[in-house]
Write a protein that holds these residues in place. Structure first.
Motif, PDB file in Angstrom:
ATOM      1  N   PHE A 169     -16.311  -5.305 -24.865  1.00  0.00           N
ATOM      2  CA  PHE A 169     -16.085  -6.797 -25.186  1.00  0.00           C
ATOM      3  C   PHE A 169     -16.006  -6.775 -26.504  1.00  0.00           C
ATOM      4  CE2 PHE A 169     -19.041  -7.804 -21.390  1.00  0.00           C
ATOM      5  CZ  PHE A 169     -17.911  -8.588 -20.643  1.00  0.00           C
ATOM      6  N   GLU A 170     -16.323  -6.099 -27.469  1.00  0.00           N
ATOM      7  CA  GLU A 170     -15.862  -6.209 -28.834  1.00  0.00           C
ATOM      8  C   GLU A 170     -14.621  -6.039 -29.063  1.00  0.00           C
ATOM      9  OE1 GLU A 170     -16.865  -4.171 -33.432  1.00  0.00           O
ATOM     10  OE2 GLU A 170     -18.218  -3.903 -31.523  1.00  0.00           O
ATOM     11  N   GLU A 171     -14.023  -5.181 -28.280  1.00  0.00           N
ATOM     12  CA  GLU A 171     -12.570  -4.620 -28.565  1.00  0.00           C
ATOM     13  C   GLU A 171     -11.846  -5.732 -27.710  1.00  0.00           C
ATOM     14  OE1 GLU A 171      -9.097  -1.335 -27.428  1.00  0.00           O
ATOM     15  OE2 GLU A 171     -11.407  -1.184 -26.682  1.00  0.00           O
ATOM     16  N   MET A 172     -12.302  -6.430 -26.740  1.00  0.00           N
ATOM     17  CA  MET A 172     -11.466  -7.618 -26.208  1.00  0.00           C
ATOM     18  C   MET A 172     -11.623  -8.905 -26.850  1.00  0.00           C
ATOM     19  SD  MET A 172     -13.258  -6.990 -22.316  1.00  0.00           S
ATOM     20  CE  MET A 172     -12.935  -8.484 -21.499  1.00  0.00           C
ATOM     21  N   HIS A 173     -12.681  -9.205 -27.611  1.00  0.00           N
ATOM     22  CA  HIS A 173     -12.685 -10.229 -28.608  1.00  0.00           C
ATOM     23  C   HIS A 173     -11.736 -10.269 -29.595  1.00  0.00           C
ATOM     24  CE1 HIS A 173     -15.946 -13.185 -27.443  1.00  0.00           C
ATOM     25  NE2 HIS A 173     -16.805 -11.976 -27.041  1.00  0.00           N
ATOM     26  N   GLN A 174     -11.419  -8.765 -30.160  1.00  0.00           N
ATOM     27  CA  GLN A 174     -10.471  -8.768 -31.146  1.00  0.00           C
ATOM     28  C   GLN A 174      -8.948  -8.779 -30.582  1.00  0.00           C
ATOM     29  OE1 GLN A 174     -10.793  -4.595 -32.352  1.00  0.00           O
ATOM     30  NE2 GLN A 174     -12.968  -5.113 -33.400  1.00  0.00           N
ATOM     31  N   TYR A 175      -8.589  -8.408 -29.447  1.00  0.00           N
ATOM     32  CA  TYR A 175      -7.405  -9.010 -28.889  1.00  0.00           C
ATOM     33  C   TYR A 175      -7.212 -10.470 -28.607  1.00  0.00           C
ATOM     34  CZ  TYR A 175      -6.118  -3.849 -27.758  1.00  0.00           C
ATOM     35  OH  TYR A 175      -5.873  -2.656 -27.684  1.00  0.00           O
ATOM     36  N   TYR A 176      -8.550 -11.020 -28.138  1.00  0.00           N
ATOM     37  CA  TYR A 176      -8.166 -12.457 -27.892  1.00  0.00           C
ATOM     38  C   TYR A 176      -8.247 -13.251 -29.002  1.00  0.00           C
ATOM     39  CZ  TYR A 176      -9.330 -16.777 -25.402  1.00  0.00           C
ATOM     40  OH  TYR A 176      -9.281 -18.126 -24.929  1.00  0.00           O
ATOM     41  N   ASP A 177      -8.875 -12.860 -30.137  1.00  0.00           N
ATOM     42  CA  ASP A 177      -8.693 -13.407 -31.351  1.00  0.00           C
ATOM     43  C   ASP A 177      -7.082 -13.441 -31.856  1.00  0.00           C
ATOM     44  OD1 ASP A 177     -11.276 -14.397 -30.960  1.00  0.00           O
ATOM     45  OD2 ASP A 177     -12.177 -12.783 -32.554  1.00  0.00           O
ATOM     46  N   ARG A 178      -6.602 -12.347 -31.629  1.00  0.00           N
ATOM     47  CA  ARG A 178      -5.241 -12.207 -32.217  1.00  0.00           C
ATOM     48  C   ARG A 178      -4.292 -12.800 -31.369  1.00  0.00           C
ATOM     49  NH1 ARG A 178      -5.167  -6.015 -32.700  1.00  0.00           N
ATOM     50  NH2 ARG A 178      -2.936  -6.471 -33.110  1.00  0.00           N
ATOM     51  N   ARG A 179      -4.650 -13.154 -30.040  1.00  0.00           N
ATOM     52  CA  ARG A 179      -3.743 -13.529 -28.893  1.00  0.00           C
ATOM     53  C   ARG A 179      -2.634 -12.326 -28.743  1.00  0.00           C
ATOM     54  NH1 ARG A 179      -7.616 -16.421 -28.848  1.00  0.00           N
ATOM     55  NH2 ARG A 179      -7.497 -18.781 -28.591  1.00  0.00           N
ATOM     56  N   TYR A 180      -3.126 -11.145 -28.732  1.00  0.00           N
ATOM     57  CA  TYR A 180      -2.194 -10.033 -28.836  1.00  0.00           C
ATOM     58  C   TYR A 180      -2.435  -9.330 -27.261  1.00  0.00           C
ATOM     59  CZ  TYR A 180      -0.719  -5.316 -29.512  1.00  0.00           C
ATOM     60  OH  TYR A 180      -0.035  -4.071 -29.634  1.00  0.00           O
ATOM     61  N   THR A 181      -1.040  -9.039 -26.728  1.00  0.00           N
ATOM     62  CA  THR A 181      -1.154  -8.568 -25.300  1.00  0.00           C
ATOM     63  C   THR A 181      -0.459  -7.094 -25.529  1.00  0.00           C
ATOM     64  OG1 THR A 181      -0.366 -10.472 -24.178  1.00  0.00           O
ATOM     65  CG2 THR A 181       0.113  -8.673 -23.181  1.00  0.00           C
ATOM     66  N   PRO A 182      -1.201  -6.130 -25.431  1.00  0.00           N
ATOM     67  CA  PRO A 182      -0.782  -5.020 -25.855  1.00  0.00           C
ATOM     68  C   PRO A 182       0.066  -4.110 -24.782  1.00  0.00           C
ATOM     69  CG  PRO A 182      -2.934  -4.556 -24.816  1.00  0.00           C
ATOM     70  CD  PRO A 182      -2.400  -6.166 -24.838  1.00  0.00           C
ATOM     71  N   LYS A 183       0.947  -3.166 -25.033  1.00  0.00           N
ATOM     72  CA  LYS A 183       1.622  -2.256 -23.982  1.00  0.00           C
ATOM     73  C   LYS A 183       0.642  -1.288 -23.771  1.00  0.00           C
ATOM     74  CE  LYS A 183       6.389  -2.914 -26.137  1.00  0.00           C
ATOM     75  NZ  LYS A 183       7.428  -2.161 -26.797  1.00  0.00           N
ATOM     76  N   VAL A 184       1.017  -0.548 -22.402  1.00  0.00           N
ATOM     77  CA  VAL A 184       0.081   0.492 -22.092  1.00  0.00           C
ATOM     78  C   VAL A 184       1.250   1.405 -21.417  1.00  0.00           C
ATOM     79  CG1 VAL A 184      -1.791  -0.925 -21.711  1.00  0.00           C
ATOM     80  CG2 VAL A 184      -0.202  -0.863 -19.763  1.00  0.00           C
ATOM     81  N   LYS A 185       0.567   2.648 -20.964  1.00  0.00           N
ATOM     82  CA  LYS A 185       1.283   3.659 -20.343  1.00  0.00           C
ATOM     83  C   LYS A 185       1.459   3.056 -18.585  1.00  0.00           C
ATOM     84  CE  LYS A 185       0.569   7.883 -20.828  1.00  0.00           C
ATOM     85  NZ  LYS A 185       0.326   9.377 -20.773  1.00  0.00           N
TER      86      LYS A 185
END
Length: 219
Positions: A169-185
């Motif tokens: 959840f801590e990592e999810m908050h970091q993505y959400y706060d940045r509004r970041y959509t990562p690339k994945v394999k």
């Protein structure tokens, strides 16, 4: 500990999307995109029986509450438990409007059968943590009811599961706060994803979406 305004709380159910695929979670919860497929429709059918808001019924030595709203200030998440069974026990907690003492047990309904990954385990553990925080108690175990196998599977909420839930959840908050959509394999699992046409997994293995669109515009 996460200190968030309630408007910035994440959806608890998103932890299963995030564990399955971080990009899928971001497309749903950050970019607000959704596309149904057979699996999501089947999943909704399984939940219909469980999701009857605020239904509370007494069955012998237990109270059954359906679609119970839950949240955790420490994790900054909010959600709904499919079912919480409050089992009457001398070592339990008192409940408003009920005689006796009860131990809460979260139960999650799922389509299919138990998964190989941890996504379902993390979701149920997160529910337990929320209930513990709200009711000031300790919950040692919960259950899944899988529609395909038609019986319950017990889950013990270990310390390692609890720590992983908080870290995720801590990592999810970091993505959400940045509004970041990562690339994945990408992989075979992409074929069963309800967002594969939005995600464009084939393009991710070859070029970025931005470069693809630019190339198409220049053709």
């Amino acid at each position: 500990m996460v200190n968030k305004d309630e408007l910035d709380y994440l959806m608890l159910s998103g932890i299963q999307h995030f564990e399955f695929c971080k990009r899928q979670w971001a497309l749903i919860h950050v970019e607000q995109q959704w596309e149904e497929n057979v699996k999501t429709v089947e999943g909704q059918h399984v939940h219909r029986t469980a999701d009857r808001p605020f239904v509370r019924e007494k069955r012998h030595s237990k109270l059954v509450v359906r679609a119970m709203p839950i949240q955790s200030r420490s994790m900054g998440v909010t959600g709904i438990c499919d079912v919480v069974e409050f089992i009457e026990h001398d070592s339990g907690i008192e409940l408003h409007g009920a005689e006796g003492r009860y131990i809460p047990v979260p139960i999650e309904y799922k389509r299919g059968k138990p998964k190989k990954g941890d996504e379902d385990l993390l979701q149920l553990t997160a529910q337990a943590i929320c209930l513990e925080e709200m009711l000031v108690c300790e919950i040692k175990s919960g259950y899944f009811y899988y529609d395909e196998i038609k019986h319950r599977e017990e889950v013990i909420f270990t310390q390692s599961l609890r720590e992983k839930v908080r870290n995720v959840f801590e990592e999810m908050h970091q993505y959400y706060d940045r509004r970041y959509t990562p690339k994945v394999k990408t992989g075979k699992f992409c074929n069963n994803c309800s967002l594969q046409h939005i995600c464009l997994p084939r393009l991710m293995t070859k070029e970025s979406v931005a470069s693809y669109l630019e190339r198409k515009l220049n053709e």
